[in-house]
Design a protein around this motif. Structure first.
Motif, PDB file in Angstrom:
ATOM      1  N   PRO A  61       0.634  -1.358   0.147  1.00  0.00           N
ATOM      2  CA  PRO A  61      -0.030   0.039   0.211  1.00  0.00           C
ATOM      3  C   PRO A  61       0.889   1.133  -0.014  1.00  0.00           C
ATOM      4  CG  PRO A  61       0.075  -1.023   2.142  1.00  0.00           C
ATOM      5  CD  PRO A  61       0.777  -2.039   1.170  1.00  0.00           C
ATOM      6  N   SER A 404      -9.354 -17.047   1.018  1.00  0.00           N
ATOM      7  CA  SER A 404      -8.549 -15.841   0.663  1.00  0.00           C
ATOM      8  C   SER A 404      -8.861 -14.772   1.822  1.00  0.00           C
ATOM      9  CB  SER A 404      -8.986 -15.531  -0.721  1.00  0.00           C
ATOM     10  OG  SER A 404      -8.243 -14.274  -1.082  1.00  0.00           O
ATOM     11  N   PRO A 406      -7.953 -10.849   2.576  1.00  0.00           N
ATOM     12  CA  PRO A 406      -6.964  -9.719   2.087  1.00  0.00           C
ATOM     13  C   PRO A 406      -6.074  -9.243   2.980  1.00  0.00           C
ATOM     14  CG  PRO A 406      -9.525  -9.480   1.874  1.00  0.00           C
ATOM     15  CD  PRO A 406      -9.252 -10.641   2.795  1.00  0.00           C
ATOM     16  N   THR A 407      -4.967  -8.733   2.316  1.00  0.00           N
ATOM     17  CA  THR A 407      -3.835  -8.295   3.014  1.00  0.00           C
ATOM     18  C   THR A 407      -3.307  -7.193   2.584  1.00  0.00           C
ATOM     19  OG1 THR A 407      -2.214  -9.633   1.480  1.00  0.00           O
ATOM     20  CG2 THR A 407      -2.966 -10.769   3.651  1.00  0.00           C
ATOM     21  N   SER A 408      -2.417  -6.452   3.330  1.00  0.00           N
ATOM     22  CA  SER A 408      -1.617  -5.252   2.727  1.00  0.00           C
ATOM     23  C   SER A 408      -2.569  -4.054   2.255  1.00  0.00           C
ATOM     24  CB  SER A 408      -0.884  -5.395   1.488  1.00  0.00           C
ATOM     25  OG  SER A 408      -0.091  -4.661   1.058  1.00  0.00           O
ATOM     26  N   GLY A 410      -5.614  -4.133   1.812  1.00  0.00           N
ATOM     27  CA  GLY A 410      -6.661  -4.349   0.394  1.00  0.00           C
ATOM     28  C   GLY A 410      -5.754  -4.331  -0.735  1.00  0.00           C
ATOM     29  N   GLN A 411      -4.631  -4.016  -1.014  1.00  0.00           N
ATOM     30  CA  GLN A 411      -3.964  -3.891  -2.152  1.00  0.00           C
ATOM     31  C   GLN A 411      -3.572  -5.301  -2.796  1.00  0.00           C
ATOM     32  OE1 GLN A 411      -2.700  -1.522  -3.560  1.00  0.00           O
ATOM     33  NE2 GLN A 411      -1.076  -2.058  -5.089  1.00  0.00           N
ATOM     34  N   GLU A 412      -3.632  -6.246  -1.501  1.00  0.00           N
ATOM     35  CA  GLU A 412      -3.399  -7.805  -2.011  1.00  0.00           C
ATOM     36  C   GLU A 412      -4.901  -8.274  -1.537  1.00  0.00           C
ATOM     37  OE1 GLU A 412       0.331  -8.806  -0.174  1.00  0.00           O
ATOM     38  OE2 GLU A 412       1.280  -7.295  -1.254  1.00  0.00           O
ATOM     39  N   ASP A 413      -5.774  -8.256  -2.330  1.00  0.00           N
ATOM     40  CA  ASP A 413      -7.105  -8.372  -1.855  1.00  0.00           C
ATOM     41  C   ASP A 413      -7.652 -10.211  -2.379  1.00  0.00           C
ATOM     42  OD1 ASP A 413      -7.278  -8.007  -4.653  1.00  0.00           O
ATOM     43  OD2 ASP A 413      -8.924  -6.613  -4.536  1.00  0.00           O
ATOM     44  N   HIS A 414      -6.542 -10.649  -3.023  1.00  0.00           N
ATOM     45  CA  HIS A 414      -7.103 -12.041  -3.165  1.00  0.00           C
ATOM     46  C   HIS A 414      -5.580 -12.964  -3.443  1.00  0.00           C
ATOM     47  CE1 HIS A 414      -7.675 -15.859  -5.296  1.00  0.00           C
ATOM     48  NE2 HIS A 414      -8.960 -15.943  -4.835  1.00  0.00           N
TER      49      HIS A 414
END
Length: 517
Positions: A61, A404, A406-408, A410-414
Motif C-alpha cells: 500500500p 482468501s 485480504p492483506t496489505s 487491501g492492495q493484495e485482496d485475493h
C-alpha cells in the motif's frame, strides 16, 4: 554436464538431484551477460525520476511513496527485516535448500535486475550447505512467499540463522568463520529475492517425488494383498481396461497384472465360488489410477513453474518494466490441493483392504490374521491406526486454495494460500506412508498362510524382504514396532528397487509420464 542455471530446463528430479549433491551446476557466460544487462537497467531506473514499483517506491500500500535515490539501498535491507515475520517450526533443511536452488534458476532467467554478486552468494550457500532457517508459517501465497523468502535471504545481509554442519547457528558467525562480509543489497535486490513462489514450489517438488513413490508402493502392496486374500487378477486384464482407457487406470492395471503373473497362489483358486472381490481389491486401478492423474497434473504444472519468473516487476528486453501478478500462487495451489485429495484416497482404499484382510478366509486365512485368537487379539488394533490416519487425512483435505484473506490494506485482496496447500499435502503424504505400512504388514501376514504355494517371483522377493525385517506374528507382541519397521521399508524405496530387478526392461513406470525426471 553441469546443469546451467537460467538456461537448461529444470525438472523436479533435477532440482532434487542438485539439492542432494548428485548434479553439479554452473552459470554460463551468456547468462551472466544477460543478468548484468538487466541489472544495469535497474540501476538506471533507480537513478531516474520516473516512479517504478519497488525500485524507488515503497511496497504494497506504500507503492505511491517515493524513495530518495540515496535511500534505495536501505530500502532493500529494511524490506528483508520487516518481512521476516514467519512463525512455527523450521521447514526441512532440504526444502530450504530447494528454495535457494529454485530462486537462483529464476533469477538467472535475467528478468529480475539482480546483480551477479547476489546470485553468486546464494550459490555459495547452496554449494557449502549453509542453509537458512525458514519458519513454516506466515505465507499467504500471493505477492510471493514473502515471509519465508525473507527469512531465507536474511543471511545475505548477516541476519537470521542457518543450519551448518548439522547445527543451528547465527548466520553472522558462520559468515565470519568463512571470512565473508554481509552484502549491501542494490536497488530492487530485496524485492527480487522475496517476490516469488519458491516456498510453495519447493513443497510441490517434494510432493512430486514423495507421492510418486507412495503411488508406486500402493500398487505393489495392493497386489500383495490381492494374493494374500485370494483375490482375482482378472480385474487387471488389459482387455478390460482397453474399454475405458484412462492413462492412470491402464498404468496401474498393467503393474498389478505384472506383479501377480506366475503366482501359484493366484492359480490355485481360479475355479473358486467367489464371483467378485470387494471394491478395494478389484477397483484398485480405478482409484490408484485417478490419483496418478492428479499426480501427473501436479508434475506438469510444477515443471512449468520451475522454469518461470515469478518476480515483480520484471525487466523485459532490458528496457520495459512491467508490474504484474506472476507471484500469485494459484497455478500451483490448486494442483497441490488436488494432489492432497489424491493421496488421501489412496490411503482410504488401502485401509479398506487392511480392514477386509481381518475378516479372514474360511479354511485359509484366519480371522484377525493370527490362528490362536481369543487369547491373542491378532492384528485387530493395527487397523485402528490406519483408520485414525485416514480420518486425520480427511480433515486435511479441505482445499486451502478455496480460502482468501485480504492483506496489505487491501492492495493484495485475493491470495492463494498455496503455502498451506503444500504443507498439508506433505503431511497427508506422510500419513499415507503409515497407512500403506499397515497394509504391507497385514498383506505379508496374510500371504504366510498359503504355504507351500508361492506367489509370483516379484511378490515373493518383496515378501522375503519384509520378512527379513519383520517376523511373522504367531502371537501378540508390540505391533507398533512392526509398523515402524514397515514404514521404514517403504521410506527406503527398497521394494521398488526389487520390483525393477524382476520387471521387464523399462518396467519402472510402463509410461514415461509417470517418472519424476
Amino acid at each position: 554436464m553441469p546443469f546451467s542455471y537460467g538456461q537448461d530446463h529444470l525438472t523436479a528430479g533435477k532440482a532434487l538431484a542438485i539439492a542432494r549433491g548428485e548434479l553439479s551446476t554452473a552459470i554460463s557466460q551468456e547468462t551472466i551477460e544477460r543478468i548484468e544487462a538487466s541489472h544495469v537497467t535497474v540501476l538506471q531506473i533507480a537513478a531516474a525520476d520516473s516512479a517504478v514499483y519497488g525500485i524507488n517506491t515503497g511496497f504494497g500500500p506504500l507503492c505511491n511513496k517515493r524513495i530518495k535515490p540515496e535511500e534505495t539501498v536501505a530500502l532493500q535491507r529494511n524490506l528483508l527485516l520487516s518481512h521476516s515475520v514467519g512463525m512455527g517450526e523450521p521447514i526441512r533443511t532440504e526444502l530450504a535448500k530447494l528454495m535457494l536452488i529454485l530462486k537462483v534458476h529464476a533469477l538467472c532467467k535475467a528478468y529480475s535486475g539482480i546483480a551477479l554478486y547476489v546470485i553468486e552468494r546464494i550459490c555459495w550457500h547452496i554449494d557449502n550447505d549453509v542453509i537458512p532457517v525458514v519458519p513454516e508459517q506466515g505465507s499467504v501465497g500471493a505477492s510471493g512467499d514473502l515471509a519465508p523468502l525473507s527469512h531465507l535471504f536474511l543471511p545475505l545481509i548477516g541476519e537470521g540463522e542457518v543450519i551448518y554442519g548439522g547445527n543451528r547457528q547465527p548466520a553472522a558467525s558462520v559468515l565470519k568463520t568463512h571470512g565473508m562480509e554481509p552484502l549491501d543489497l542494490h536497488p530492487k535486490a530485496g524485492l527480487a529475492l522475496i517476490n516469488g513462489t519458491q516456498f510453495m514450489l519447493a513443497h510441490a517438488v517434494t510432493i512430486v517425488e514423495e507421492l510418486q513413490s507412495l503411488l508406486s508402493h500402493a500398487d505393489l502392496i495392493a497386489a500383495l494383498m490381492v494374493d494374500g486374500l485370494l483375490g482375482s487378477a482378472m480385474p487387471f486384464h488389459p482387455a478390460l481396461h482397453a474399454t475405458r482407457p484412462h492413462k492412470g487406470n491402464t498404468h496401474v492395471a498393467a503393474r498389478m497384472a505384472h506383479f501377480l503373473a506366475g503366482s501359484e497362489i493366484n492359480a490355485s483358486h481360479i475355479n473358486c465360488d467367489r464371483v467378485q472381490d470387494p471394491y478395494s481389491l478389484r477397483c484398485a486401478p480405478q482409484v490408484h489410477g485417478a490419483s496418478r492423474h492428479a499426480w501427473l497434473h501436479l508434475k506438469e504444472i510444477v515443471e512449468t513453474e520451475l522454469n518461470s519468473v515469478t518476480d515483480n516487476p520484471v525487466v523485459i528486453n532490458g528496457e520495459l518494466i512491467i508490474s504484474g501478478g506472476s507471484f500469485h500462487g494459484q497455478p500451483i495451489a490448486l494442483p497441490m490441493d488436488y494432489a492432497c485429495l489424491a493421496a488421501h484416497e489412496v490411503g482410504s482404499i488401502s485401509d479398506r483392504r487392511s480392514y477386509f484382510s481381518l475378516y479372514g478366509i474360511s479354511g485359509s486365512v484366519p480371522k484377525l490374521l493370527v490362528k490362536d485368537t481369543g487369547l491373542h487379539s491378532g492384528l485387530m488394533i493395527v487397523q485402528y491406526t490406519g483408520a485414525a490416519l485416514v480420518s486425520e487425512n480427511k480433515s486435511l483435505c479441505f482445499p486451502a486454495s478455496a480460502d482468501s484473506i485480504p492483506t496489505s490494506l487491501g492492495q493484495e485482496d485475493h491470495v492463494s494460500m498455496g503455502s498451506i496447500s503444500g504443507r498439508k499435502t506433505l503431511r497427508v503424504c506422510g500419513n499415507l506412508r503409515k497407512i500403506l505400512a499397515v497394509e504391507l504388514f497385514c498383506a505379508s501376514q496374510a500371504l504366510d498362510f498359503h504355504r507351500p504355494l508361492k506367489s509370483s517371483a516379484t511378490l515373493e522377493a518383496v515378501h522375503a524382504h519384509v520378512r527379513g525385517q519383520i517376523e511373522h506374528a504367531a502371537a501378540d507382541r508390540i505391533y507398533g514396532e512392526d509398523l515402524l519397521k514397515a514404514e521404514e521399508i517403504i521410506r527406503s524405496g527398497k521394494l521398488l528397487e526389487i520390483v525393477a530387478e524382476y520387471g521387464p526392461e523399462g518396467f519402472s513406470g510402463f509410461d514415461v509420464d509417470f517418472e519424476v525426471f
